[in-house]
Motif scaffolding. Structure first.
Motif, short mmCIF file in Angstrom:
data_model
loop_
_atom_site.label_atom_id
_atom_site.label_comp_id
_atom_site.label_asym_id
_atom_site.label_seq_id
_atom_site.Cartn_x
_atom_site.Cartn_y
_atom_site.Cartn_z
N GLY A 91 7.36 -42.75 -19.97
CA GLY A 91 6.28 -42.65 -18.99
C GLY A 91 4.89 -42.67 -19.57
N PHE A 92 4.77 -43.08 -20.85
CA PHE A 92 3.45 -43.14 -21.48
C PHE A 92 2.80 -44.50 -21.22
CE2 PHE A 92 5.10 -39.48 -23.56
CZ PHE A 92 4.03 -38.77 -24.08
N ARG A 93 1.54 -44.61 -21.61
CA ARG A 93 0.71 -45.78 -21.35
C ARG A 93 -0.23 -45.96 -22.53
NH1 ARG A 93 0.63 -50.06 -18.19
NH2 ARG A 93 -1.27 -50.52 -17.05
N ARG A 94 -0.66 -47.21 -22.78
CA ARG A 94 -1.62 -47.45 -23.86
C ARG A 94 -3.01 -47.70 -23.32
NH1 ARG A 94 -4.33 -51.43 -26.37
NH2 ARG A 94 -3.42 -53.08 -25.08
N SER A 95 -4.00 -47.11 -23.98
CA SER A 95 -5.41 -47.41 -23.73
C SER A 95 -6.06 -47.54 -25.10
CB SER A 95 -6.08 -46.30 -22.92
OG SER A 95 -7.46 -46.55 -22.76
N GLY A 96 -6.38 -48.78 -25.50
CA GLY A 96 -6.87 -48.99 -26.86
C GLY A 96 -5.79 -48.61 -27.86
N ASP A 97 -6.11 -47.72 -28.78
CA ASP A 97 -5.12 -47.26 -29.76
C ASP A 97 -4.44 -45.96 -29.33
OD1 ASP A 97 -5.59 -49.37 -31.53
OD2 ASP A 97 -7.28 -48.33 -32.46
N ILE A 98 -4.77 -45.47 -28.14
CA ILE A 98 -4.24 -44.20 -27.66
C ILE A 98 -3.04 -44.43 -26.76
CG2 ILE A 98 -4.77 -42.10 -26.37
CD1 ILE A 98 -6.27 -42.36 -29.01
N VAL A 99 -1.96 -43.68 -27.00
CA VAL A 99 -0.79 -43.71 -26.13
C VAL A 99 -0.73 -42.34 -25.44
CG1 VAL A 99 1.72 -43.98 -26.01
CG2 VAL A 99 0.39 -45.30 -27.67
N TYR A 100 -0.82 -42.34 -24.13
CA TYR A 100 -1.01 -41.08 -23.40
C TYR A 100 -0.16 -41.04 -22.14
CZ TYR A 100 -3.52 -43.62 -19.77
OH TYR A 100 -3.83 -44.47 -18.74
N ARG A 101 -0.05 -39.83 -21.59
CA ARG A 101 0.60 -39.62 -20.30
C ARG A 101 -0.14 -38.50 -19.59
NH1 ARG A 101 6.87 -38.10 -20.37
NH2 ARG A 101 6.17 -35.93 -20.34
N PRO A 102 -0.50 -38.66 -18.32
CA PRO A 102 -1.17 -37.57 -17.60
C PRO A 102 -0.31 -36.31 -17.63
CG PRO A 102 -1.32 -39.60 -16.34
CD PRO A 102 -0.38 -39.88 -17.48
N HIS A 103 -0.97 -35.20 -17.87
CA HIS A 103 -0.27 -33.91 -17.95
C HIS A 103 -1.18 -32.83 -17.36
CE1 HIS A 103 3.15 -31.61 -19.47
NE2 HIS A 103 2.29 -30.69 -19.90
N CYS A 104 -1.50 -33.01 -16.09
CA CYS A 104 -2.46 -32.12 -15.43
C CYS A 104 -1.77 -30.87 -14.91
CB CYS A 104 -3.16 -32.87 -14.29
SG CYS A 104 -3.89 -34.44 -14.80
N GLY A 105 -2.51 -29.79 -14.85
CA GLY A 105 -1.93 -28.51 -14.47
C GLY A 105 -1.44 -28.44 -13.04
N ALA A 106 -2.32 -28.78 -12.09
CA ALA A 106 -1.99 -28.59 -10.68
C ALA A 106 -1.70 -29.88 -9.94
CB ALA A 106 -3.14 -27.85 -9.99
N CYS A 107 -1.89 -31.02 -10.57
CA CYS A 107 -1.76 -32.30 -9.89
C CYS A 107 -0.63 -33.11 -10.51
CB CYS A 107 -3.08 -33.08 -9.96
SG CYS A 107 -3.03 -34.70 -9.18
N ARG A 108 0.21 -33.69 -9.67
CA ARG A 108 1.30 -34.55 -10.12
C ARG A 108 1.24 -35.90 -9.39
NH1 ARG A 108 1.20 -31.27 -13.36
NH2 ARG A 108 2.83 -29.96 -14.25
N ALA A 109 0.02 -36.36 -9.10
CA ALA A 109 -0.13 -37.58 -8.31
C ALA A 109 0.25 -38.84 -9.08
CB ALA A 109 -1.56 -37.70 -7.79
N CYS A 110 0.09 -38.84 -10.40
CA CYS A 110 0.36 -40.03 -11.20
C CYS A 110 1.85 -40.15 -11.51
CB CYS A 110 -0.42 -40.00 -12.51
SG CYS A 110 -2.21 -40.10 -12.31
N THR A 111 2.44 -41.27 -11.15
CA THR A 111 3.86 -41.53 -11.40
C THR A 111 4.00 -42.85 -12.12
OG1 THR A 111 4.49 -40.34 -9.36
CG2 THR A 111 6.11 -41.84 -10.32
N ALA A 112 4.61 -42.84 -13.30
CA ALA A 112 4.85 -44.08 -14.04
C ALA A 112 5.86 -44.92 -13.27
CB ALA A 112 5.37 -43.77 -15.44
N VAL A 113 5.57 -46.23 -13.14
CA VAL A 113 6.47 -47.13 -12.41
C VAL A 113 6.71 -48.39 -13.23
CG1 VAL A 113 5.93 -46.28 -10.09
CG2 VAL A 113 4.52 -48.09 -11.10
N ARG A 114 7.86 -49.00 -12.99
CA ARG A 114 8.21 -50.25 -13.67
C ARG A 114 9.10 -51.08 -12.75
NH1 ARG A 114 12.60 -48.16 -18.32
NH2 ARG A 114 14.35 -47.85 -16.86
#
Length: 247
Positions: free
Chosen positions: A53-76
């Motif tokens: 469920g990670f994503r690349r932005s430039g050289d950064i590989v990240y995944r949203p990990h917010c405390g109270a919000c779960r709106a972002c869902t990785a899809v394929r």
């Protein structure tokens, strides 16, 4: 003292970012889980990270990990199972006059000018509309990733550049990193068309999935992603069929 760089044989390290403004909801704060950007094995880990469920932005590989919000869902999209809708077929016919070219992920003046026009029209006042060459490279061009620019040009003698789909390649998947296009041709639905052609590309090369990044519940600009079926969503542990009805 800073954190020492990872060495071969070390476990993969993950870090939490601090809170920052959410790029999608102006009234929310966001936080990300990031793979160690100095790990020399990022290119090797990247395919697995997409599956987590990670994503690349430039050289950064990240995944949203917010405390109270779960709106972002990785899809394929499972490539072999994809079936274009009537709207998708109409979009393909509308853009059948365009010429496609796969080229290295290297910024040109033409790319940058189109990117800036796109941001000015689509993200005015959002912080990205002031991006120049360094920001373009930092966001779209990875030093270690296997990335290509998929160009969409007119078939006229001028070969005018209308869109660029930034696409990452792994052994078994493509990842649609970002697409920018000429805002004067918004009626062509070039973002949707880019996904259709990336799916064809993945199918021709035997890749199993096309990763679309994050679908965001309630965000109008992300609704187009749920129109590609079948679609799979990552629940934090496994990939599941995207529900036909979402809250």
């Amino acid at each position: 003292m800073g954190t020492p760089p990872a060495r071969e044989g070390d476990d993969l390290r993950l870090f939490h970012t601090g809170l920052h403004d959410c790029g999608y909801w102006p009234d929310r704060q966001a936080r990300d889980l990031v793979l160690d950007p100095r790990d020399p094995r990022l290119a090797d880990w990247y395919a697995l990270a997409l599956g987590w469920g990670f994503r690349r932005s430039g050289d950064i590989v990240y995944r949203p990990h917010c405390g109270a919000c779960r709106a972002c869902t990785a899809v394929r999209i499972p490539v072999e199972g994809f079936s274009p809708s009537r709207a998708h077929r109409k979009c393909a016919r509308r853009n059948a006059d365009l010429v496609l070219r796969v080229c290295p992920a290297e910024r040109t003046d033409e790319h940058l000018a189109l990117y800036q026009r796109y941001l000015s029209a689509r993200h005015a006042g959002g912080g990205m509309d002031g991006h120049g060459g360094p920001e373009f490279d930092q966001f779209l061009v990875g030093r270690w990733s296997r990335t290509r620019f998929l160009e969409f040009r007119t078939a006229t003698p001028e070969h005018t550049l209308l869109a660029v789909a930034v696409t990452d390649m792994t052994a078994d998947a493509l990842s649609a990193v970002y697409t920018f296009y000429d805002p004067d041709h918004a009626d062509r639905s070039l973002g949707t068309y880019a996904i259709l052609r990336q799916l064809e590309w993945a199918l021709q090369e035997g890749r199993g999935h096309l990763y679309l990044g994050y679908w965001i519940a309630g965000h109008a600009k992300m609704e187009y992603k749920r129109r590609f079926r079948p679609l799979e969503a990552f629940d934090g542990r496994q990939w599941l069929p995207f529900p036909d009805e979402t809250p």
